[in-house]
Design an enzyme around this catalytic site. Structure first.
Site, short mmCIF file in Angstrom:
data_model
loop_
_atom_site.label_atom_id
_atom_site.label_comp_id
_atom_site.label_asym_id
_atom_site.label_seq_id
_atom_site.Cartn_x
_atom_site.Cartn_y
_atom_site.Cartn_z
N LYS A 11 59.52 34.35 22.03
CA LYS A 11 58.52 34.22 23.10
C LYS A 11 57.92 32.80 23.11
CE LYS A 11 57.20 39.13 22.81
NZ LYS A 11 56.05 40.06 22.57
N TYR A 51 59.01 43.89 31.71
CA TYR A 51 57.92 44.66 31.13
C TYR A 51 57.43 45.78 32.05
CZ TYR A 51 57.30 41.70 26.97
OH TYR A 51 57.45 41.06 25.76
N PHE A 59 46.59 45.42 29.50
CA PHE A 59 46.96 44.06 29.13
C PHE A 59 48.15 43.51 29.92
CE2 PHE A 59 49.03 46.97 26.09
CZ PHE A 59 50.36 46.60 26.22
N ARG A 88 64.65 45.52 15.27
CA ARG A 88 63.28 46.05 15.24
C ARG A 88 62.73 46.02 13.81
NH1 ARG A 88 60.41 46.60 20.06
NH2 ARG A 88 59.03 47.93 18.84
N THR A 94 54.53 45.93 16.08
CA THR A 94 53.99 45.18 17.22
C THR A 94 52.73 44.41 16.83
OG1 THR A 94 54.85 46.89 18.69
CG2 THR A 94 53.15 45.42 19.59
N ARG A 105 57.17 39.17 12.09
CA ARG A 105 55.76 39.24 12.48
C ARG A 105 54.85 39.29 11.25
NH1 ARG A 105 56.82 43.65 17.29
NH2 ARG A 105 57.07 42.20 19.05
N ASN A 115 52.99 37.63 19.32
CA ASN A 115 53.67 38.15 18.13
C ASN A 115 55.12 37.69 18.04
OD1 ASN A 115 54.75 39.67 20.14
ND2 ASN A 115 53.88 41.62 19.48
N HIS A 118 60.47 39.42 20.97
CA HIS A 118 60.76 40.69 21.64
C HIS A 118 62.11 41.20 21.18
CE1 HIS A 118 61.40 43.75 24.69
NE2 HIS A 118 62.63 43.29 24.76
N GLU A 129 67.95 45.61 29.53
CA GLU A 129 67.38 44.26 29.40
C GLU A 129 68.47 43.19 29.39
OE1 GLU A 129 64.90 44.66 25.90
OE2 GLU A 129 63.47 45.95 26.96
P1 IDP Z 1 57.00 45.54 21.09
O1 IDP Z 1 57.09 44.08 21.50
O2 IDP Z 1 56.79 45.67 19.60
O3 IDP Z 1 58.12 46.37 21.61
P2 IDP Z 1 55.34 46.81 23.13
O4 IDP Z 1 54.44 47.97 22.89
O5 IDP Z 1 56.59 47.04 23.90
O6 IDP Z 1 55.64 46.13 21.71
O7 IDP Z 1 54.46 45.73 23.88
C1 IDP Z 1 55.08 44.61 24.50
C2 IDP Z 1 54.28 43.37 24.18
O8 IDP Z 1 53.00 43.47 24.81
C3 IDP Z 1 53.95 43.15 22.69
O9 IDP Z 1 55.00 42.58 21.97
C4 IDP Z 1 52.76 42.23 22.79
O10 IDP Z 1 53.16 40.89 23.09
C5 IDP Z 1 52.02 42.82 24.00
N1 IDP Z 1 51.02 43.81 23.61
C6 IDP Z 1 51.24 45.05 23.10
N2 IDP Z 1 50.09 45.70 22.88
C7 IDP Z 1 49.10 44.85 23.27
C8 IDP Z 1 47.67 44.95 23.29
O11 IDP Z 1 47.06 45.94 22.92
N3 IDP Z 1 47.00 43.83 23.76
C9 IDP Z 1 47.65 42.71 24.20
N4 IDP Z 1 48.98 42.59 24.19
C10 IDP Z 1 49.70 43.64 23.73
MG MG Z 2 58.63 46.91 23.55
#
Ligand code: IDP
Ligand code: MG
Length: 138
Positions: A11, A51, A59, A88, A94, A105, A115, A118, A129
């Protein structure tokens, strides 16, 4: 459907912090390989498509702003069955505060949004994707 390929994105925070090499290196050392890569700034429509599952989350707007703010390194990563699962576990949780040490991470990030990486969260997501970012990849 092949479980052997998955989509990975370093990212904008990873590019800005100069951690792309470190992240790719960890993926390669785990035993996985790059099958395709493109370094580019993701645009709004691509970000919203990618997304889409999060469109009703509070968010979502910030997430789209973040992922589109500067260039990302977008990759297809190849390996044995369930490559998406291997990615993963290499990524970590996450929320980096909960991510295990030794994961990308857990070692390199602190922000729940910023973080670094992706990775598709299922074989179906990987297929979807890859089609979004590499429609001509066969
Ligand atoms: P992942 O990247 O571990 O699959 P997802 O739940 O798919 O996590 O969320 C996508 C992305 O959205 C996360 O990687 C992070 O950048 C962002 N994100 C997830 N939860 C939050 C939150 O509570 N606040 C702000 N950003 C978030
Ligand atoms: Mg995800």
């Amino acid at each position: 459907m092949s479980n052997g390929r998955t989509l990975v994105i370093c990212k904008p925070d990873a590019v800005e912090r100069g951690l792309v090499g470190e992240i790719i290196s960890r993926i390669e050392r785990r035993g996985l390989r790059l099958a395709a890569a493109e370094f580019k700034k993701i645009d709004q429509s691509l970000a919203q498509k990618h997304y889409a599952e999060h469109k009703d989350r509070p968010f979502f707007g910030e997430l789209v702003d973040f992922i589109t703010r500067s260039a990302s390194m977008i990759m297809i990563v190849e390996g044995p069955l369930d490559t998406w699962k291997i990615i993963r576990s290499t990524m970590g949780s996450t929320n980096p505060v909960e991510a295990a040490p030794g994961t990308i991470r857990g070692d390199l990030a602190l922000g729940i949004e910023e973080n670094l990486i992706h990775g598709s969260d299922s074989a179906e997501a990987a297929e979807r994707e890859i089609e979004i970012f590499f429609p001509n990849f066969k």
